[in-house]
Design a protein around this motif. Sequence first.
Motif, PDB file in Angstrom:
ATOM      1  N   MET A 202       0.856  -1.172   0.000  1.00 62.35           N
ATOM      2  CA  MET A 202       0.000   0.000   0.000  1.00 62.35           C
ATOM      3  C   MET A 202       0.900   1.231   0.000  1.00 62.35           C
ATOM      4  O   MET A 202       1.678   1.424   0.901  1.00 62.35           O
ATOM      5  CB  MET A 202      -0.889  -0.051   1.240  1.00 62.35           C
ATOM      6  CG  MET A 202      -1.777   1.097   1.407  1.00 62.35           C
ATOM      7  SD  MET A 202      -2.980   0.893   2.743  1.00 62.35           S
ATOM      8  CE  MET A 202      -2.674  -0.714   3.402  1.00 62.35           C
TER       9      MET A 202
ATOM     10  N   TYR B 242       1.321   5.363  -0.122  1.00 61.62           N
ATOM     11  CA  TYR B 242       0.626   6.626   0.087  1.00 61.62           C
ATOM     12  C   TYR B 242       1.255   7.677  -0.814  1.00 61.62           C
ATOM     13  O   TYR B 242       2.360   7.505  -1.321  1.00 61.62           O
ATOM     14  CB  TYR B 242       0.690   7.047   1.554  1.00 61.62           C
ATOM     15  CG  TYR B 242       2.033   7.579   1.970  1.00 61.62           C
ATOM     16  CD1 TYR B 242       2.308   8.941   1.902  1.00 61.62           C
ATOM     17  CD2 TYR B 242       3.032   6.730   2.414  1.00 61.62           C
ATOM     18  CE1 TYR B 242       3.542   9.435   2.257  1.00 61.62           C
ATOM     19  CE2 TYR B 242       4.259   7.213   2.776  1.00 61.62           C
ATOM     20  CZ  TYR B 242       4.515   8.564   2.696  1.00 61.62           C
ATOM     21  OH  TYR B 242       5.740   9.052   3.050  1.00 61.62           O
TER      22      TYR B 242
ATOM     23  N   ILE C 276      -3.896   7.877   1.486  1.00 61.40           N
ATOM     24  CA  ILE C 276      -3.556   6.468   1.656  1.00 61.40           C
ATOM     25  C   ILE C 276      -4.690   5.655   1.037  1.00 61.40           C
ATOM     26  O   ILE C 276      -5.809   5.699   1.516  1.00 61.40           O
ATOM     27  CB  ILE C 276      -3.420   6.110   3.148  1.00 61.40           C
ATOM     28  CG1 ILE C 276      -2.490   7.087   3.862  1.00 61.40           C
ATOM     29  CG2 ILE C 276      -2.939   4.667   3.304  1.00 61.40           C
ATOM     30  CD1 ILE C 276      -2.611   7.056   5.366  1.00 61.40           C
TER      31      ILE C 276
ATOM     32  N   ASN D 282      -6.893   1.580   2.998  1.00 67.27           N
ATOM     33  CA  ASN D 282      -6.399   1.350   4.364  1.00 67.27           C
ATOM     34  C   ASN D 282      -7.488   0.653   5.182  1.00 67.27           C
ATOM     35  O   ASN D 282      -8.651   1.026   5.120  1.00 67.27           O
ATOM     36  CB  ASN D 282      -6.066   2.695   5.019  1.00 67.27           C
ATOM     37  CG  ASN D 282      -5.136   2.557   6.202  1.00 67.27           C
ATOM     38  OD1 ASN D 282      -3.948   2.746   6.054  1.00 67.27           O
ATOM     39  ND2 ASN D 282      -5.672   2.224   7.363  1.00 67.27           N
TER      40      ASN D 282
ATOM     41  N   TYR E 211     -12.281  -1.451   4.228  1.00 69.91           N
ATOM     42  CA  TYR E 211     -11.170  -0.621   3.764  1.00 69.91           C
ATOM     43  C   TYR E 211     -11.697   0.720   3.269  1.00 69.91           C
ATOM     44  O   TYR E 211     -12.785   0.795   2.702  1.00 69.91           O
ATOM     45  CB  TYR E 211     -10.435  -1.293   2.601  1.00 69.91           C
ATOM     46  CG  TYR E 211      -9.743  -2.578   2.960  1.00 69.91           C
ATOM     47  CD1 TYR E 211      -8.417  -2.570   3.370  1.00 69.91           C
ATOM     48  CD2 TYR E 211     -10.406  -3.799   2.874  1.00 69.91           C
ATOM     49  CE1 TYR E 211      -7.768  -3.756   3.693  1.00 69.91           C
ATOM     50  CE2 TYR E 211      -9.765  -4.987   3.189  1.00 69.91           C
ATOM     51  CZ  TYR E 211      -8.447  -4.960   3.600  1.00 69.91           C
ATOM     52  OH  TYR E 211      -7.811  -6.138   3.918  1.00 69.91           O
TER      53      TYR E 211
ATOM     54  N   LYS F 183     -10.145   4.612   1.447  1.00 70.50           N
ATOM     55  CA  LYS F 183      -9.106   5.583   1.128  1.00 70.50           C
ATOM     56  C   LYS F 183      -9.123   6.590   2.279  1.00 70.50           C
ATOM     57  O   LYS F 183     -10.197   6.933   2.789  1.00 70.50           O
ATOM     58  CB  LYS F 183      -9.444   6.284  -0.184  1.00 70.50           C
ATOM     59  CG  LYS F 183      -8.454   7.362  -0.575  1.00 70.50           C
ATOM     60  CD  LYS F 183      -8.958   8.122  -1.790  1.00 70.50           C
ATOM     61  CE  LYS F 183      -8.178   7.688  -2.994  1.00 70.50           C
ATOM     62  NZ  LYS F 183      -8.540   8.480  -4.193  1.00 70.50           N
TER      63      LYS F 183
ATOM     64  N   VAL G 294      -2.899   3.056  10.662  1.00 69.51           N
ATOM     65  CA  VAL G 294      -2.454   3.887   9.555  1.00 69.51           C
ATOM     66  C   VAL G 294      -1.304   3.165   8.866  1.00 69.51           C
ATOM     67  O   VAL G 294      -0.330   2.779   9.508  1.00 69.51           O
ATOM     68  CB  VAL G 294      -1.981   5.271  10.054  1.00 69.51           C
ATOM     69  CG1 VAL G 294      -1.470   6.106   8.898  1.00 69.51           C
ATOM     70  CG2 VAL G 294      -3.098   5.984  10.778  1.00 69.51           C
ATOM     71  N   ALA G 295      -1.429   2.973   7.584  1.00 69.25           N
ATOM     72  CA  ALA G 295      -0.407   2.265   6.814  1.00 69.25           C
ATOM     73  C   ALA G 295       0.339   3.257   5.933  1.00 69.25           C
ATOM     74  O   ALA G 295      -0.115   3.589   4.851  1.00 69.25           O
ATOM     75  CB  ALA G 295      -1.057   1.168   5.977  1.00 69.25           C
TER      76      ALA G 295
ATOM     77  N   SER H 195       4.009  -0.511   7.833  1.00 66.19           N
ATOM     78  CA  SER H 195       2.702  -0.894   7.286  1.00 66.19           C
ATOM     79  C   SER H 195       2.408  -2.357   7.378  1.00 66.19           C
ATOM     80  O   SER H 195       3.163  -3.180   7.741  1.00 66.19           O
ATOM     81  CB  SER H 195       2.586  -0.465   5.836  1.00 66.19           C
ATOM     82  OG  SER H 195       3.554  -1.079   5.054  1.00 66.19           O
TER      83      SER H 195
END
Length: 178
Positions: A1, A3, A13, A16, A99, A101, A167-168, A178
């Motif tokens: 993933m 960002y 991101i 997520n 999930y 955005k 938070v990734a 991540s």
Amino acid sequence: MKYTEDENGYITIPNNPISKSGVFQYLGSSISPELDQEKVYNVWRPEEELNNPDTIESFRLNPWIPEHVMLGTGFTPAEVVGVQGVTGETVEFSNGTLYSKLKLFGEDLKKLIKAGLKELSCGFRCAWEIKSGVTPQGEAYDVIQRQIRGNHLASVESARMGSDVRVAMDRAVFALDS
């Protein structure tokens, strides 16, 4: 993933995790006055409730704030808390996980995330069905969450869902893994 960061320093991101199905512990005081207020109950959040189209829609474009505070009419005005970001228009359910955005634009929340406030927890309304049973995966529960409707996303020190929902972002910028 991966960002992205734009010219304003806003971070986006994609995809997520923000919530997941499973059995989680809640105090009776968070569920119903009918229950022992000090007792911890196992609460099942079924996949079909989290994957419900109305639930998914309700998590689109929710405020992202540090710590939990219910927002809106009858609760705390969003401007008092200081919204630091938002969930995106894209919210999807896959393999037991919800999930979204995410868009982060608040410098205060960026600093808090860098300092370790990286787990995520959704604030929501729901109907609590007080009913004991066992999930298809064999986990015992005392209560079922139904009709889940999003209110906000909170960055918290320790979330019910643990580090699976956090938070990734690349650690090069925020020292996050991540």
